[in-house]
Design a protein around this motif. Structure first.
Motif, PDB file in Angstrom:
ATOM      1  N   GLU A  75       0.612  -1.448  -0.439  1.00  0.00           N
ATOM      2  CA  GLU A  75      -0.276  -0.041  -0.331  1.00  0.00           C
ATOM      3  C   GLU A  75       0.927   1.094  -0.363  1.00  0.00           C
ATOM      4  OE1 GLU A  75      -3.506   0.663   0.026  1.00  0.00           O
ATOM      5  OE2 GLU A  75      -4.038  -1.361  -0.320  1.00  0.00           O
ATOM      6  N   LYS A  76       2.246   1.469   0.518  1.00  0.00           N
ATOM      7  CA  LYS A  76       2.688   2.595   0.932  1.00  0.00           C
ATOM      8  C   LYS A  76       3.347   2.471  -0.390  1.00  0.00           C
ATOM      9  CE  LYS A  76       6.530   4.474   3.400  1.00  0.00           C
ATOM     10  NZ  LYS A  76       7.181   4.467   4.923  1.00  0.00           N
ATOM     11  N   PHE A  77       3.846   1.544  -1.072  1.00  0.00           N
ATOM     12  CA  PHE A  77       4.331   1.627  -2.451  1.00  0.00           C
ATOM     13  C   PHE A  77       3.388   2.452  -3.805  1.00  0.00           C
ATOM     14  CE2 PHE A  77       5.688  -0.473  -6.191  1.00  0.00           C
ATOM     15  CZ  PHE A  77       7.331   0.096  -6.305  1.00  0.00           C
ATOM     16  N   ILE A  78       2.357   1.204  -3.308  1.00  0.00           N
ATOM     17  CA  ILE A  78       1.232   1.954  -4.632  1.00  0.00           C
ATOM     18  C   ILE A  78       1.154   3.499  -4.630  1.00  0.00           C
ATOM     19  CG2 ILE A  78      -0.704   2.259  -4.973  1.00  0.00           C
ATOM     20  CD1 ILE A  78      -1.154  -0.691  -4.354  1.00  0.00           C
ATOM     21  N   ASN A  79       1.059   4.110  -2.816  1.00  0.00           N
ATOM     22  CA  ASN A  79       1.028   5.559  -2.765  1.00  0.00           C
ATOM     23  C   ASN A  79       1.685   6.383  -3.761  1.00  0.00           C
ATOM     24  OD1 ASN A  79      -1.779   5.256  -1.202  1.00  0.00           O
ATOM     25  ND2 ASN A  79      -0.779   4.929   0.104  1.00  0.00           N
ATOM     26  N   GLN A  80       3.506   5.909  -3.935  1.00  0.00           N
ATOM     27  CA  GLN A  80       4.620   6.107  -4.183  1.00  0.00           C
ATOM     28  C   GLN A  80       4.579   6.475  -5.585  1.00  0.00           C
ATOM     29  OE1 GLN A  80       7.128   4.493  -0.712  1.00  0.00           O
ATOM     30  NE2 GLN A  80       7.853   5.827  -1.189  1.00  0.00           N
ATOM     31  N   LEU A  81       3.993   5.643  -6.032  1.00  0.00           N
ATOM     32  CA  LEU A  81       3.659   5.272  -7.941  1.00  0.00           C
ATOM     33  C   LEU A  81       3.888   6.721  -8.643  1.00  0.00           C
ATOM     34  CD1 LEU A  81       2.012   1.713  -8.568  1.00  0.00           C
ATOM     35  CD2 LEU A  81       4.606   2.480  -8.641  1.00  0.00           C
ATOM     36  N   PRO A  82       1.971   6.873  -7.974  1.00  0.00           N
ATOM     37  CA  PRO A  82       2.573   8.504  -9.604  1.00  0.00           C
ATOM     38  C   PRO A  82       3.534   9.006  -8.884  1.00  0.00           C
ATOM     39  CG  PRO A  82       0.676   7.962  -7.728  1.00  0.00           C
ATOM     40  CD  PRO A  82       1.466   7.451  -6.873  1.00  0.00           C
ATOM     41  N   GLU A  83       4.573   9.231  -7.610  1.00  0.00           N
ATOM     42  CA  GLU A  83       5.193  10.216  -7.872  1.00  0.00           C
ATOM     43  C   GLU A  83       6.310   9.900  -8.610  1.00  0.00           C
ATOM     44  OE1 GLU A  83       7.916  13.815  -6.796  1.00  0.00           O
ATOM     45  OE2 GLU A  83       5.916  13.278  -6.510  1.00  0.00           O
ATOM     46  N   MET A  84       6.888   7.876  -8.501  1.00  0.00           N
ATOM     47  CA  MET A  84       8.270   7.184  -9.861  1.00  0.00           C
ATOM     48  C   MET A  84       7.365   7.829 -10.997  1.00  0.00           C
ATOM     49  SD  MET A  84       8.282   3.528  -9.700  1.00  0.00           S
ATOM     50  CE  MET A  84       7.982   3.194  -7.583  1.00  0.00           C
ATOM     51  N   ALA A  85       6.298   7.840 -11.054  1.00  0.00           N
ATOM     52  CA  ALA A  85       5.578   7.779 -12.320  1.00  0.00           C
ATOM     53  C   ALA A  85       6.595   9.273 -13.470  1.00  0.00           C
ATOM     54  CB  ALA A  85       4.527   7.401 -13.240  1.00  0.00           C
ATOM     55  N   ARG A  86       6.182  10.823 -11.944  1.00  0.00           N
ATOM     56  CA  ARG A  86       6.645  11.679 -11.952  1.00  0.00           C
ATOM     57  C   ARG A  86       7.941  11.882 -12.812  1.00  0.00           C
ATOM     58  NH1 ARG A  86       3.883  13.702  -8.899  1.00  0.00           N
ATOM     59  NH2 ARG A  86       1.343  13.380  -9.784  1.00  0.00           N
ATOM     60  N   ILE A  87       9.220  11.472 -11.696  1.00  0.00           N
ATOM     61  CA  ILE A  87       9.926  11.430 -11.929  1.00  0.00           C
ATOM     62  C   ILE A  87      10.668  10.973 -13.158  1.00  0.00           C
ATOM     63  CG2 ILE A  87      12.188  11.140 -10.070  1.00  0.00           C
ATOM     64  CD1 ILE A  87      11.173  11.067  -7.807  1.00  0.00           C
ATOM     65  N   LEU A  88      10.262   9.381 -13.200  1.00  0.00           N
ATOM     66  CA  LEU A  88      10.617   8.927 -14.269  1.00  0.00           C
ATOM     67  C   LEU A  88      10.566   9.768 -15.843  1.00  0.00           C
ATOM     68  CD1 LEU A  88       9.893   5.497 -13.203  1.00  0.00           C
ATOM     69  CD2 LEU A  88      12.321   6.109 -13.295  1.00  0.00           C
ATOM     70  N   ALA A  89       9.067  10.441 -15.587  1.00  0.00           N
ATOM     71  CA  ALA A  89       8.992  11.783 -17.185  1.00  0.00           C
ATOM     72  C   ALA A  89       9.580  12.506 -17.142  1.00  0.00           C
ATOM     73  CB  ALA A  89       7.114  11.305 -17.000  1.00  0.00           C
ATOM     74  N   ASN A  90      10.187  13.091 -15.794  1.00  0.00           N
ATOM     75  CA  ASN A  90      10.897  13.922 -16.018  1.00  0.00           C
ATOM     76  C   ASN A  90      12.015  14.008 -15.947  1.00  0.00           C
ATOM     77  OD1 ASN A  90       8.917  15.792 -15.187  1.00  0.00           O
ATOM     78  ND2 ASN A  90       9.010  16.095 -12.903  1.00  0.00           N
ATOM     79  N   ALA A  91      12.547  12.253 -15.767  1.00  0.00           N
ATOM     80  CA  ALA A  91      14.180  12.058 -16.659  1.00  0.00           C
ATOM     81  C   ALA A  91      14.102  11.812 -17.789  1.00  0.00           C
ATOM     82  CB  ALA A  91      14.615  11.390 -15.679  1.00  0.00           C
ATOM     83  N   THR A  92      13.161  10.662 -18.286  1.00  0.00           N
ATOM     84  CA  THR A  92      13.570  10.803 -19.949  1.00  0.00           C
ATOM     85  C   THR A  92      13.105  11.959 -20.142  1.00  0.00           C
ATOM     86  OG1 THR A  92      11.220   9.996 -19.460  1.00  0.00           O
ATOM     87  CG2 THR A  92      12.554   8.869 -19.401  1.00  0.00           C
ATOM     88  N   GLN A  93      12.311  12.365 -20.139  1.00  0.00           N
ATOM     89  CA  GLN A  93      12.140  14.129 -20.997  1.00  0.00           C
ATOM     90  C   GLN A  93      13.303  14.377 -20.975  1.00  0.00           C
ATOM     91  OE1 GLN A  93       9.092  16.229 -19.532  1.00  0.00           O
ATOM     92  NE2 GLN A  93       8.695  17.806 -21.461  1.00  0.00           N
ATOM     93  N   ALA A  94      13.999  15.022 -20.078  1.00  0.00           N
ATOM     94  CA  ALA A  94      15.365  15.445 -19.988  1.00  0.00           C
ATOM     95  C   ALA A  94      16.609  15.190 -20.384  1.00  0.00           C
ATOM     96  CB  ALA A  94      15.991  15.830 -18.494  1.00  0.00           C
TER      97      ALA A  94
END
Length: 314
Positions: A137-156
């Motif tokens: 459950e704690k990991f699932i709550n972090q998934l949106p932030e994880m996806a956001r970080i991965l998107a920002n890094a790949t966009q860079a």
């Protein structure tokens, strides 16, 4: 002359054999030490942890890892995030079973010793499931932030492998720890699909499966990772709020499922407190024992039915 030559040859051969034996023992000991160090590094079950806690029951731990049940227990412990080896958990479970067995015999009646021991084993398994589910459950709550970080890094312009390593450094546990394991596997030559698939096996959830599938397909087909992760971030945020609302609505039903068997066990103590020795006399006959077993079975069925009816997959 021939005798002296034979003695010298025998002595030289003996010395050479001793030297080779010492060299062989030294080489064997060095190789064994290196192999154990490698195993400890890869499995994170060395003699000490990062904090220096000594590991106990190492012989039992090695024996458990050779069995299928021991390997399953090791995977379950890894999913919970607990700093406990399979051997340590097994010994603690046996201690709990023995303690509850003796407590049931002393507090109620000798008949209640084995059920109390089984209750201890069930409680240990449920504790692992609870810890695992809490971490998921704690990991699932972090998934949106994880996806956001991965998107920002790949966009860079960073590669997906580099983006995963960056997310592992920025996120807190458990997401940071799990992504750190994925990054380490990728550095050792594992494929993206295998590393992320193992992550999904450790922490199974629909949200993580969707994220892993998106990353694997984008990495394999060379698709638009950024746009896919952006859309996935919004979806995960919505699912996060929905899960929170459902969990709040079902909290009362969850407490009821645990209160029902607790009332049954409490009635036994109440009965024995009102009339001392009543339980021992009741379980002294086959009919009384059968009645107690049927009552326990009905309480267990009620617990399972309430939990099943209140389970809503979001």
């Amino acid at each position: 002359m021939e005798l002296r030559t034979l003695i010298a040859l025998t002595t030289g051969t003996t010395l050479l054999t001793c030297v080779l034996a010492v060299a062989g023992v030294h080489s064997y000991a060095t190789g064994r030490a290196r192999r154990q160090a490698l195993v400890d590094r890869l499995s994170a079950t060395g003699r000490t942890t990062a904090e220096g806690r000594p590991r106990r029951f190492r012989a039992l731990d090695r024996r458990l890892r050779r069995t299928r049940a021991g390997r399953k227990l090791e995977l379950r412990l890894a999913a919970t995030g607990l700093d406990v080896t399979p051997g340590e958990f097994f010994v603690c479970m046996l201690a709990a079973v023995a303690g509850l067995w003796l407590a049931g015999q002393a507090a109620l009646a000798p008949f209640f010793g084995p059920p109390a021991g089984l209750l201890g084993a069930w409680a240990a398994v449920q504790f692992l499931n609870w810890q695992r589910q809490k971490r998921i459950e704690k990991f699932i709550n972090q998934l949106p932030e994880m996806a956001r970080i991965l998107a920002n890094a790949t966009q860079a312009g960073l590669a997906l492998r580099t983006a995963i390593g960056m997310a592992a450094e920025e996120l807190e546990a458990p997401a940071g720890e799990e992504l750190g394991k994925v990054s380490a596997q990728l550095a050792m030559g594992a494929s993206m699909e295998d590393a992320l698939g193992e992550l999904a096996d450790r922490l199974p959830s629909r949200e993580l499966v969707v994220l892993v599938t998106t990353l694997v397909l984008s990495n394999r087909a060379g698709g638009q990772v950024v746009s896919a992760l952006r859309n996935l971030t919004e979806t995960l945020e919505e699912r996060k709020e929905t899960r929170r609302e459902v969990r709040t609505q079902l909290s009362q039903v969850t407490m009821t499922s645990y209160a029902v068997p607790a009332l049954g066990v409490g009635s036994l103590f109440l009965m024995d407190g009102v009339q001392d020795g009543a339980l021992e006399r009741m379980t002294g006959s086959p009919a009384g024992q059968a009645a107690v077993i049927v009552a326990f079975a009905l309480y267990a069925v009620g617990f399972l039915l309430i939990r099943r009816l209140s389970r809503i997959d979001v």
